[in-house]
Design a protein around this motif. Structure first.
Motif, PDB file in Angstrom:
ATOM      1  N   THR A 172       0.837  -1.197   0.000  1.00  0.00           N
ATOM      2  CA  THR A 172       0.000   0.000   0.000  1.00  0.00           C
ATOM      3  C   THR A 172       0.871   1.246   0.000  1.00  0.00           C
ATOM      4  N   GLU A 173       0.515   2.198  -0.883  1.00  0.00           N
ATOM      5  CA  GLU A 173       1.335   3.403  -1.029  1.00  0.00           C
ATOM      6  C   GLU A 173       0.425   4.601  -1.288  1.00  0.00           C
ATOM      7  N   TRP A 174       0.843   5.740  -0.797  1.00  0.00           N
ATOM      8  CA  TRP A 174       0.106   6.984  -1.002  1.00  0.00           C
ATOM      9  C   TRP A 174       0.430   7.545  -2.372  1.00  0.00           C
ATOM     10  N   TYR A 181      -4.545   6.406  -0.868  1.00  0.00           N
ATOM     11  CA  TYR A 181      -3.699   5.230  -0.741  1.00  0.00           C
ATOM     12  C   TYR A 181      -4.204   4.142  -1.687  1.00  0.00           C
TER      13      TYR A 181
END
Length: 457
Positions: A172-174, A181
């Motif tokens: 998970t990444e912004w 996200y």
């Protein structure tokens, strides 16, 4: 700058670099089959032409690379052009090969300082054990896996040749562009993002705008430019997201599918040019170039199928094959009795497609078979499979070309000259998979004894 990967991006054309300074390249000349075609993208205010245009359309188009965000210019001692999700490079040293246009490994560039993060560390697992799960695939080349939705997208939209190997696991990444996200995974040339708000649509997986990020990092000017007098605005047909899933060949063509009931193949891109041949609804056509001609339904683009063979682009859409239920190594063929296409695969990658005839009343067997016997020129007599002369279904056919048997009882892939081409794409045979003779010859040269033939609905 990131290292470069020799990505086969399209037909090799003659391209002459007119300047080696640091100034923008105002013009790049190209081979005759482009006929001076220059497209303008009002969405970003930039042009696309020559090798870069063909690399863009024949390897994924808008869905894979996004819109152009610069003109061609000289950077790092070579001509480059930036797109929302990529940077193309022109390499004259590769002239005469499939590597005239290369794509920068932007996935490697943007993750260069992150290799110690957990998601980027190679996994230590046995490839034989990891690949027992059909929904998951392990790549020992980078030590990472690919699974479920991302695996399906990777396989359907170009795979290794377009995106490269995975260089991370899912995590998970912004996203700074949206402030949200997302579940993401990085590849040598791309970042996949899972967008649950698009679930059930072709846009469930989107690609990160790495070209934009690289341009910003290097201070590249992406300001719009005025439309050049010789340019035409890009027609909607070339913005079809399905180009990313169209079948492309090893020699640089990309397959379209005829949408008209009949379509003239003409000697020039003109409605008044002589008709060389006819093609029909759902038939594949190998597109080898684009040019400008007489408008058809408002679209002035014509596709070049070969020397002096043109069709109106308004009557052709990307040919997207059904996804095979399973995949095999080496050269093999997937036959869909739902779409009536035979698709040749080299491992994961589809490299050719042909329209077929199949058996009436369910006579074409489904399953996974292997070619066990081949006959270059065959006489087919139904008596040899238990149908005597005078009985319903009896046939006697001479000069059947390029016959490749895959199942006992007379089941084969072969040329079919007795069915009119306009009737291909349906159930007309006694059980064999019939091909136009030109396609049968292509499959004869591609397959061999032991090659897999997978048939399904």
């Amino acid at each position: 700058m990131p290292r470069r990967f020799q990505l086969p991006l399209g037909i090799v054309l003659t391209l002459v670099l007119l300047t080696v300074s640091l100034a923008p390249v105002t013009k790049i000349t190209h081979a005759a089959n482009w006929h001076g075609l220059v497209l303008y993208f009002p969405q970003t205010g930039h042009h696309l032409s020559g090798d870069f245009l063909w690399a863009w359309i024949s390897n994924g188009g808008l869905m894979t690379f996004g819109y152009p965000i610069t003109e061609p210019f000289t950077q790092d001692g070579m001509v480059v052009q930036y797109f929302e999700r990529a940077r193309f490079e022109y390499h004259p040293e590769n002239q005469g090969t499939r590597y005239t246009v290369l794509a920068t490994l932007l996935g490697n560039w943007i993750t260069e300082g992150r290799r110690n993060e957990a998601a980027f560390r190679p996994l230590r697992i046995d490839p034989n054990v990891a690949n027992n799960d059909p929904n998951r695939r392990f790549f020992p080349e980078t030590g990472h896996t690919l699974a479920y939705g991302f695996k399906a997208y990777w396989e359907a939209n170009g795979g290794l040749s377009t995106f490269g190997y995975p260089i991370s696991e899912e995590f998970t990444e912004w996203n700074p562009d949206t402030g949200e996200y997302y579940t993401v995974q990085y590849f040598e040339r791309a970042r996949f993002e899972y967008h649950p708000e698009n679930k059930g649509t072709p846009f469930e997986v989107l690609l990160g705008r790495l070209g934009v990020q690289y341009a910003q990092a290097r201070g590249v000017d992406t300001s719009p430019v005025p439309k050049r007098p010789e340019a035409i605005e890009v027609p909607p047909q070339l913005l079809d997201y399905r180009w990313s899933r169209a079948v492309s060949t090893d020699d640089g063509a990309v397959f379209g599918r005829v949408t008209a009931s009949t379509l003239a193949i003409r000697s020039a891109p003109s409605n008044a040019a002589s008709v060389i041949a006819w093609t029909y609804a759902r038939h594949p056509v190998p597109i080898r170039g684009l040019t400008v001609g007489d408008p058809v339904d408002g679209n002035p683009i014509w596709y070049e199928l070969g020397e002096s063979r043109y069709v109106a682009a308004a009557m052709v859409e990307p040919l997207v094959p059904d996804l095979p239920p399973q995949r095999f190594g080496g050269h093999w063929v997937d036959v869909s009795l739902r779409s009536f296409y035979a698709v040749a695969y080299d491992g994961d990658r589809p490299v050719y497609v042909a329209i077929i005839t199949a058996g009436r009343d369910g006579k074409t067997p489904t399953g996974v078979y292997q070619i066990f016997y081949r006959v270059r020129n065959e006489t087919m007599d139904a008596a040899t499979v238990g149908i005597p002369p005078g009985s319903p279904g009896y046939y006697y056919l001479t000069n059947v070309q390029f016959t490749q048997y895959f199942k006992s009882g007379g089941y084969a892939i072969h040329g079919n000259y007795w069915t009119p081409p306009s009737q291909f794409g349906g159930f007309t045979s006694n059980g064999c998979v019939g091909l136009l003779n030109s396609d049968a010859e292509w499959f004869w040269n591609f397959l061999d004894i032991g090659s897999v033939v997978s048939i399904h609905y």
